[in-house]
Design a protein around this motif. Structure first.
Motif, short mmCIF file in Angstrom:
data_model
loop_
_atom_site.label_atom_id
_atom_site.label_comp_id
_atom_site.label_asym_id
_atom_site.label_seq_id
_atom_site.Cartn_x
_atom_site.Cartn_y
_atom_site.Cartn_z
N PHE A 72 0.82 -1.20 0.00
CA PHE A 72 0.00 0.00 0.00
C PHE A 72 0.86 1.26 0.00
O PHE A 72 0.54 2.25 -0.66
N SER A 73 1.94 1.22 0.75
CA SER A 73 2.82 2.39 0.84
C SER A 73 3.41 2.75 -0.51
O SER A 73 3.50 3.92 -0.88
N LEU A 74 3.82 1.74 -1.28
CA LEU A 74 4.45 1.98 -2.57
C LEU A 74 3.45 2.34 -3.66
O LEU A 74 3.85 2.73 -4.76
N LYS A 75 2.17 2.21 -3.38
CA LYS A 75 1.16 2.61 -4.36
C LYS A 75 1.16 4.12 -4.56
O LYS A 75 0.78 4.61 -5.61
N LYS A 76 1.57 4.87 -3.52
CA LYS A 76 1.44 6.33 -3.56
C LYS A 76 2.76 7.07 -3.39
O LYS A 76 2.76 8.27 -3.16
N ARG A 77 3.88 6.35 -3.45
CA ARG A 77 5.17 7.04 -3.35
C ARG A 77 6.21 6.28 -4.15
O ARG A 77 6.06 5.08 -4.43
N SER A 78 7.26 6.99 -4.49
CA SER A 78 8.35 6.38 -5.24
C SER A 78 9.16 5.47 -4.33
O SER A 78 9.08 5.56 -3.10
N VAL A 79 9.99 4.62 -4.93
CA VAL A 79 10.84 3.74 -4.15
C VAL A 79 11.84 4.55 -3.33
O VAL A 79 12.14 4.23 -2.18
N GLY A 80 12.36 5.64 -3.90
CA GLY A 80 13.29 6.49 -3.18
C GLY A 80 12.66 7.13 -1.96
O GLY A 80 13.26 7.16 -0.87
#
Length: 389
Positions: A72-80
């Motif tokens: 869920f976290s990576l759905k709305k932010r970049s990997v960096g």
């Protein structure tokens, strides 16, 4: 089909309930036969066996839920940005606890064992000698979970980057959305059985990160499973539809494991058929229990309440605080002439009360303490945060 919002709700409930179970687990530790920071003169065989069973699956469940939270976290932010956030929310609270909170646990342990007789003020400077426990004072203690999760996040950054590619993510969704048969989901247990066959005897659980390959590999796999399955509607529906099937399988395994291994704590010591049976039974037990928990939560806990919102935000600070409170309070409680059940009840009540007061009045209101205890410095918590530490 349940919405993502509803899915977050029942995952939040699992996370909160698992933490309450963690409080009970550590409050019970002074009264079981296993080594711990503080010990009661009398121990309980039944409580020891219960704690041993809980230990098999409570952290695998949290690692899996943390993997879903990563999805869920990576759905709305970049990997960096995800990597930076993990440093802020995992590494900073870990270092703060190691230098300013956990030393109290080491002090109490050595006080009870007669290894130190001075005041805490005289003991505390030993932390800054940077000598690892048990020779020294510096340890991550119960926050080993945070250490492992942080390392997993760093190691998996290339994987997360690859799955950010639309073609790769579409392939992942195509595969995971075929998990509609209970045996297909159940077959995901195979790596865990393999870890028992190859790593269990040579690398017994230490929670030390290094030379801890059985725990490391199995925990990493649970995180990866959570990440890969987090967006699979087929997986969640299968857990819901076949929840009684998974629960029944887990109960059968539990019965056999207690009969053959756990009640006498006669665990496998050589790589033979006894180890192979234990590895299969315990792997199936842990995985199907996780699947059953997800299924029942999806069926009955797909809603939110003010209690859930408040406690879900509080879980991480509670987790950081709770064992230090238990060890300090337990040091005095075990000296009282009371039955184990009374001591255990008192310790649970004291732990919850003190941690709740510290969180509500000291941690939640201030930006600095929010950061030091892993919260974002704002009142609201984003949706993806609610399902991961």
């Amino acid at each position: 089909m349940h919405s993502r919002s509803q899915r977050r709700h029942y995952l939040d409930w699992i996370r909160v309930l698992a933490f309450f179970l963690l409080i009970f687990f550590h409050c019970a530790m002074p009264f079981v036969t296993f080594n711990w920071e503080v010990k009661n003169a009398e121990t309980s065989v039944a409580l020891t066996r219960l704690i041993y069973w809980l230990h098999q699956w409570r952290l695998p469940l949290l690692f899996f839920i943390s993997g879903v939270g990563i999805h869920f976290s990576l759905k709305k932010r970049s990997v960096g940005m995800f990597a930076i956030e993990r440093v802020v929310r995992l590494l900073i609270p870990l270092l703060f606890a190691m230098f300013f909170m956990i030393p109290a646990q080491v002090y109490i342990e050595r006080l009870q064992r007669g290894q130190f007789t001075g005041s805490y003020a005289a003991f505390y400077p030993s932390v800054w000698e940077f000598v690892p426990y048990p020779d020294g004072t510096l340890t991550w203690s119960h926050l080993w979970f945070v250490v492992y999760l942080f390392v997993f996040c760093l190691l998996l950054l290339p994987v997360f980057s690859v799955f950010k590619l639309k073609a790769v993510n579409a392939w992942k969704e195509k595969i995971t959305n075929r998990l509609t048969h209970p045996l297909a989901v159940g077959a995901l247990v195979l790596p865990f059985a393999l870890y028992y066959f190859t790593l269990y005897l040579d690398y017994p659980e230490q929670q030390s990160l290094l030379d801890d390959w059985f725990l490391f590999a199995s925990s990493l796999t649970f995180v990866v499973y959570g990440y890969l399955l987090g967006g699979s509607n087929a997986f969640w529906q299968t857990c819901d539809r076949f929840r009684f099937y998974y629960l029944s399988t887990a109960l059968v395994c539990i019965g056999i494991l207690f009969y053959k291994y756990w009640w006498t704590l006669d665990l496998p010591k050589v790589n033979d058929s006894r180890l192979h049976l234990y590895g299969v039974l315990n792997s199936v037990h842990i995985w199907t229990l996780i699947l059953a928990a997800i299924g029942f939560a999806k069926q009955h806990l797909n809603f939110s309440t003010p209690f859930l919102k408040y406690t879900n935000q509080a879980v991480y600070p509670y987790y950081i605080l709770h064992q230090t409170v238990i060890v300090v309070a337990g040091y005095f409680i075990v000296q009282w002439s009371l039955p184990i059940v009374v001591k255990l009840t008192l310790l649970i009540c004291i732990c919850f009360s003190i941690v709740a007061l510290l969180y509500h009045w000291l941690i939640k209101p201030f930006i600095l303490t929010q950061i030091l205890f892993g919260l974002k410095p704002k009142e609201s918590v984003s949706k993806e945060e609610s399902v991961t530490i």
